[in-house]
Write a protein that holds these residues in place. Structure first.
Motif, mmCIF file in Angstrom:
data_model
loop_
_atom_site.group_PDB
_atom_site.id
_atom_site.type_symbol
_atom_site.label_atom_id
_atom_site.label_comp_id
_atom_site.label_asym_id
_atom_site.label_seq_id
_atom_site.Cartn_x
_atom_site.Cartn_y
_atom_site.Cartn_z
ATOM 1 N N SER A 102 -8.624 -10.942 4.722
ATOM 2 C CA SER A 102 -7.574 -10.070 5.325
ATOM 3 C C SER A 102 -7.789 -8.832 4.422
ATOM 4 O O SER A 102 -7.939 -8.797 3.252
ATOM 5 C CB SER A 102 -6.182 -10.685 4.949
ATOM 6 O OG SER A 102 -5.245 -9.607 5.249
ATOM 7 N N GLY A 103 -7.912 -7.563 5.003
ATOM 8 C CA GLY A 103 -8.419 -6.133 4.398
ATOM 9 C C GLY A 103 -7.437 -5.971 2.988
ATOM 10 O O GLY A 103 -7.794 -5.754 1.922
ATOM 11 N N SER A 104 -6.045 -6.203 3.393
ATOM 12 C CA SER A 104 -5.275 -5.765 2.416
ATOM 13 C C SER A 104 -5.341 -6.778 1.062
ATOM 14 O O SER A 104 -4.889 -6.471 -0.015
ATOM 15 C CB SER A 104 -3.593 -5.640 2.837
ATOM 16 O OG SER A 104 -3.428 -6.769 3.551
ATOM 17 N N ARG B 149 -6.831 -6.108 -2.433
ATOM 18 C CA ARG B 149 -6.169 -5.172 -3.464
ATOM 19 C C ARG B 149 -5.430 -6.192 -4.322
ATOM 20 O O ARG B 149 -4.760 -5.604 -5.369
ATOM 21 C CB ARG B 149 -5.298 -4.255 -2.964
ATOM 22 C CG ARG B 149 -6.157 -3.121 -2.205
ATOM 23 C CD ARG B 149 -5.429 -2.171 -1.673
ATOM 24 N NE ARG B 149 -4.297 -2.536 -0.864
ATOM 25 C CZ ARG B 149 -4.058 -2.369 0.548
ATOM 26 N NH1 ARG B 149 -4.726 -1.311 1.170
ATOM 27 N NH2 ARG B 149 -2.930 -2.907 0.872
ATOM 28 N N ALA C 116 0.889 -1.132 0.126
ATOM 29 C CA ALA C 116 -0.023 -0.134 0.141
ATOM 30 C C ALA C 116 0.624 1.074 0.111
ATOM 31 O O ALA C 116 1.881 1.235 0.821
ATOM 32 C CB ALA C 116 -0.937 -0.017 1.313
ATOM 33 N N SER D 142 -7.508 3.190 0.517
ATOM 34 C CA SER D 142 -6.140 2.910 0.232
ATOM 35 C C SER D 142 -5.790 2.681 -1.057
ATOM 36 O O SER D 142 -6.621 2.194 -1.993
ATOM 37 C CB SER D 142 -5.710 1.600 1.319
ATOM 38 O OG SER D 142 -6.695 0.490 0.870
HETATM 39 O O1 PMV Z 1 -4.712 -6.667 5.871
HETATM 40 P P1 PMV Z 1 -4.354 -6.499 7.152
HETATM 41 O O2 PMV Z 1 -5.336 -6.433 8.224
HETATM 42 O O3 PMV Z 1 -3.111 -7.169 7.438
HETATM 43 O O4 PMV Z 1 -3.732 -4.993 7.418
HETATM 44 C C1 PMV Z 1 -2.537 -4.296 6.629
HETATM 45 C C2 PMV Z 1 -2.400 -3.183 6.866
HETATM 46 C C3 PMV Z 1 -1.142 -2.318 6.028
HETATM 47 O O5 PMV Z 1 -0.469 -3.489 5.559
HETATM 48 C C4 PMV Z 1 -0.302 -1.959 7.187
HETATM 49 C C5 PMV Z 1 -1.332 -1.283 5.199
HETATM 50 C C6 PMV Z 1 -2.287 -1.692 3.855
HETATM 51 O O6 PMV Z 1 -2.926 -0.896 3.317
HETATM 52 O O7 PMV Z 1 -1.862 -2.974 3.480
#
Ligand code: PMV
Length: 350
Positions: A153-155, A158, A19, A36
């Motif tokens: 997982s949010g990221s 993408r 990101a 993001s």
């Molecule tokens: O997808 P998660 O819950 O592991 O969160 C990741 C968050 C960051 O990698 C720090 C930022 C992002 O937007 O990927």
């Protein structure tokens, strides 16, 4: 169950992503507090093979999960919880017998988070299963895969698109949504070959997980200003992306990396994921850029490793800088040389 038994195998290779404007803070069912945008990588990826059968009499799901050929109970439990959590949207899941083989292109203990590539690979396989067994049509396949990846997982939402992807509702991105990511195709060509050398500062497990970090944003006194700032920076970044303005892109990437870690430092309890060598690398990168004029910038994920960002045209100059000044600060000299890539690829479907 309305559908007949069905079985098959599907496999996907899915890359990780980095990101540039960060997602940090979430609510409800994996919904982001701000939009993001990320670069889809190519060398850091997960290969996931799913052999499955849908058995009407099964009270499941039944999962046999192997990571790099071996059972891995922690990952297996996570995937099983994930399957249960999406059963309301994929009604075949309680009848699913699933054998999963997963492996990463980068070592498990390299300090690189694999949840984006692994959850996106898993979601792509599940969407294949849903289509093959008649539970989903093929329209908007990647969008649906992004939706299911997000729930893992949010990221990961993408990682299903080539080059660049944006997640989270934003007025300047058509069709953007909190529910899934969308491809961002208006970036100038220079960003489609951008390098990201992942410089490994530590391979130790993080002291505070991303899940806990997102949670701590809920009581962070700067949270609402941060969410506004992220949305504003995203507007600025879109302009830099469209016009091919690499220095502006780099400035935002660095500001975002430091803000992410600043948020961690002013959470309660506060914590720090940067290591001494993270800061030393940042100093060297900024000094080298200032003295040489070479367009090289850094970013950070939620960890101590430095992501070195630079356009392809300066790759030779940066390679000398990295050899002399960055590699000696890496654990066992480890650097994963990555670059923006074409997104996931289907490896097999039977
Ligand atoms: O997808 P998660 O819950 O592991 O969160 C990741 C968050 C960051 O990698 C720090 C930022 C992002 O937007 O990927």
């Amino acid at each position: 169950m309305a559908h007949p038994p069905h079985s098959g195998t599907t496999a996907w290779r899915c890359p990780s992503n980095l990101a540039i404007v960060k997602y940090w803070g979430k609510h409800s069912r994996q919904l982001p507090r701000n939009a993001s945008i990320s670069l889809t990588l190519s060398q850091a990826h997960t290969d996931t093979t799913c052999s499955y059968s849908i058995e009407p009499d099964l009270a499941g799901p039944q999962l046999d999960f192997r990571f790099e050929g071996k059972p891995m109970p922690a990952f297996s439990d996570k995937i099983l919880r994930y399957l249960h959590s999406i059963a309301d949207e994929l009604p075949f899941i309680p009848h699913l017998r699933l054998e999963v083989q997963s492996q990463n292109s980068f070592p498990h203990s390299s300090g690189i988070a694999s949840s984006a590539s692994s959850m996106a690979a898993m979601a792509l396989c599940l969407c294949d299963i849903a289509v093959a067994s008649g539970y989903m049509d093929e329209a908007d396949f990647l969008r649906r895969a992004s939706h299911f990846a997000r729930l893992g997982s949010g990221s990961a939402s993408r990682s299903v698109y080539p080059h660049l992807a944006a997640w989270g509702q934003h007025s300047a991105i058509a069709d953007s949504s909190d529910l899934y990511a969308v491809p961002y195709s208006e970036a100038a060509p220079v960003f489609h070959t951008m390098h990201d050398d992942i410089c490994i500062v530590s391979t130790a497990e993080k002291s505070v997980s991303s899940t806990a970090g997102h949670q701590l944003m809920e009581n962070n006194p700067y949270a609402s200003a941060r969410y506004q700032q992220a949305n504003d920076r995203l507007s600025e970044l879109l302009h830099a992306l469209r016009t091919g303005d690499v220095p502006h892109f780099g400035q935002i990437a660095e500001d975002e990396a430091l803000t992410l870690h600043g948020m961690m430092m002013c959470s309660r309890p506060s914590y720090m994921l940067m290591e001494a060598n993270t800061i030393e690398m940042i100093r060297r990168i900024q000094l080298y850029r200032q003295e040489s004029g070479v367009a090289v910038y850094f970013s950070l994920d939620a960890g101590p490793n430095i992501h070195l960002l630079y356009p392809d045209e300066v790759a030779d100059a940066v390679s000398i800088f990295v050899q002399e000044q960055i590699r000696p600060l890496c654990v066992q000299g480890r650097i994963i040389q990555d670059q923006v890539g074409n997104g996931p690829s289907r490896l097999v479907t039977v």
